[in-house]
Design an enzyme around this catalytic site. Structure first.
Site, PDB file in Angstrom:
ATOM      1  N   TYR A  19     -13.303 -20.038  31.021  1.00  0.00           N
ATOM      2  CA  TYR A  19     -12.644 -19.734  32.295  1.00  0.00           C
ATOM      3  C   TYR A  19     -12.353 -21.039  33.013  1.00  0.00           C
ATOM      4  O   TYR A  19     -12.985 -22.072  32.730  1.00  0.00           O
ATOM      5  CB  TYR A  19     -13.529 -18.829  33.177  1.00  0.00           C
ATOM      6  N   HIS A  56     -31.433 -14.630  35.834  1.00  0.00           N
ATOM      7  CA  HIS A  56     -31.017 -13.333  36.373  1.00  0.00           C
ATOM      8  C   HIS A  56     -31.735 -12.137  35.722  1.00  0.00           C
ATOM      9  O   HIS A  56     -31.101 -11.141  35.353  1.00  0.00           O
ATOM     10  CB  HIS A  56     -29.489 -13.177  36.251  1.00  0.00           C
ATOM     11  N   ASP A 107     -26.794 -18.813  43.128  1.00  0.00           N
ATOM     12  CA  ASP A 107     -25.730 -18.775  42.107  1.00  0.00           C
ATOM     13  C   ASP A 107     -24.371 -19.202  42.666  1.00  0.00           C
ATOM     14  O   ASP A 107     -23.332 -18.970  42.043  1.00  0.00           O
ATOM     15  CB  ASP A 107     -25.605 -17.407  41.421  1.00  0.00           C
ATOM     16  N   HIS A 110     -24.385 -24.143  41.064  1.00  0.00           N
ATOM     17  CA  HIS A 110     -23.531 -24.966  40.197  1.00  0.00           C
ATOM     18  C   HIS A 110     -22.616 -25.860  41.031  1.00  0.00           C
ATOM     19  O   HIS A 110     -22.387 -25.588  42.217  1.00  0.00           O
ATOM     20  CB  HIS A 110     -22.609 -24.083  39.341  1.00  0.00           C
TER      21      HIS A 110
END
Ligand code: 0GY
Length: 304
Positions: free
Chosen positions: A49, A181, A257, A33
């Site tokens: 978040y 995942h 990730d 990301h």
């Protein structure tokens, strides 16, 4: 605009080690990301978040340090359906990044074409309740129908316990479907137990379904390597990922990730994550399929 990080937020790891495992030439980090930077690409009002910034330059530096050739950048939920940071990263990657976006039903054809030109090749549907508010299934199915003619695929993120309820919806998707995942197995349960067997059955029943065998640091209960070297990293995740790699060698992908959103207890050294790969893909042939052939077929088919 200034953003305060979510209390307790763990920042990505500075100064990752150089992996001992030499990635095959042309390897793709197929799940990572970018976050902002928030001052330039503000985080979405509906986010659950607020992360630390993680820019495209920092991502590309990590790519080069670890020895990857390319990235697949996945829109993170903290950016909602504003794909500006993602598109900026893709456009500045020199053709070495492709993307997975988040879009709403109202998106116009011109915007879809713009995303495609930037390098987007998929959309992500997120069913993890702590990350997003629920989007109605009929809206998601409309989006899937819109993106299918572009040759895009759908990436799905869900918790293992929700697979039974999602099975029929996933079965109806008209595209390749990539599961994030491994469908988030509970790795304290046996790999041959009913929960993971259901996921394997799901992949067997649907030849269009792929899985990312990523995120040992997120799924593990045994945790990172012990400092004395006596405990292998994330060893409890190995049987799950290795089983998928060996059973579906042409439908698995791997990604770092980075920058690892929402981890609570530790932040992984990305170099050690790369060293995890030969434990789950033990032969050169499996490694090449996982890291090169499969992601190239999905994201750069014109070069295969
Ligand atoms: C991941 C995992 C998570 C977060 C997101 O888009 C996101 O915010 O994907 C998570 O919190 O489990 O794949 O990055």
């Amino acid at each position: 605009m200034h953003f305060e990080k979510t209390p307790g937020w763990l920042d990505w790891y500075q100064g990752p080690s150089t992996p001992r495992f030499a990635l095959p030439p042309g390897s793709v980090d197929a799940h990572c990301h970018v976050f902002g930077p928030g001052a330039r690409f503000p985080y979405a009002p509906e986010r659950k978040y607020t992360p630390c910034d993680a820019s495209r330059a920092q991502l590309f530096a990590l790519r080069d340090h670890l020895g990857f050739a390319r990235n697949v950048i996945v829109q993170a939920t903290c950016h909602g359906a504003d794909n500006s940071a993602l598109v900026d990263a893709l456009r500045n990657s020199g053709g070495r990044a492709r993307g997975v976006a988040t879009v709403r039903r109202a998106i116009g054809d011109a915007e879809l074409q713009r995303l495609h030109a930037a390098g987007v090749r998929g959309v992500r549907f997120n069913f993890v309740k702590r990350l997003v508010d629920c989007t109605p299934r009929d809206e998601l199915m409309d989006i899937a129908a819109r993106i299918a003619p572009l040759g895009w695929h759908v990436v799905v993120y869900f918790e293992a316990a929700d697979l039974p309820e999602l099975w029929d919806f996933f079965s109806a998707l008209p595209t390749t479907v990539v599961v994030d995942h491994m469908g988030r197995p509970d790795v304290t349960r046996p790999v041959e137990g009913p929960e993971f067997a259901l996921f394997e059955r799901f992949m067997r029943a649907h030849p269009n379904v792929w899985s990312k065998v990523s995120c040992p640091e997120r799924l593990s209960r045994s945790g990172p390597p012990a400092l004395d070297g006596q405990r292998a990293a994330y060893r409890d995740v190995v049987p799950f990922a290795r089983h998928l790699v060996e059973t579906f060698p042409d439908r698995v992908l791997w990604g770092t990730d980075w920058p690892h959103p929402n981890l609570k207890d530790h932040m992984p050294d990305d170099g050690l994550l790369v060293d995890f790969i030969p434990h789950i893909a033990p032969t050169l042939d499996l490694q090449r399929r996982l890291l090169v052939d499969n992601p190239m077929r999905l994201y750069w088919p014109e070069e295969v």
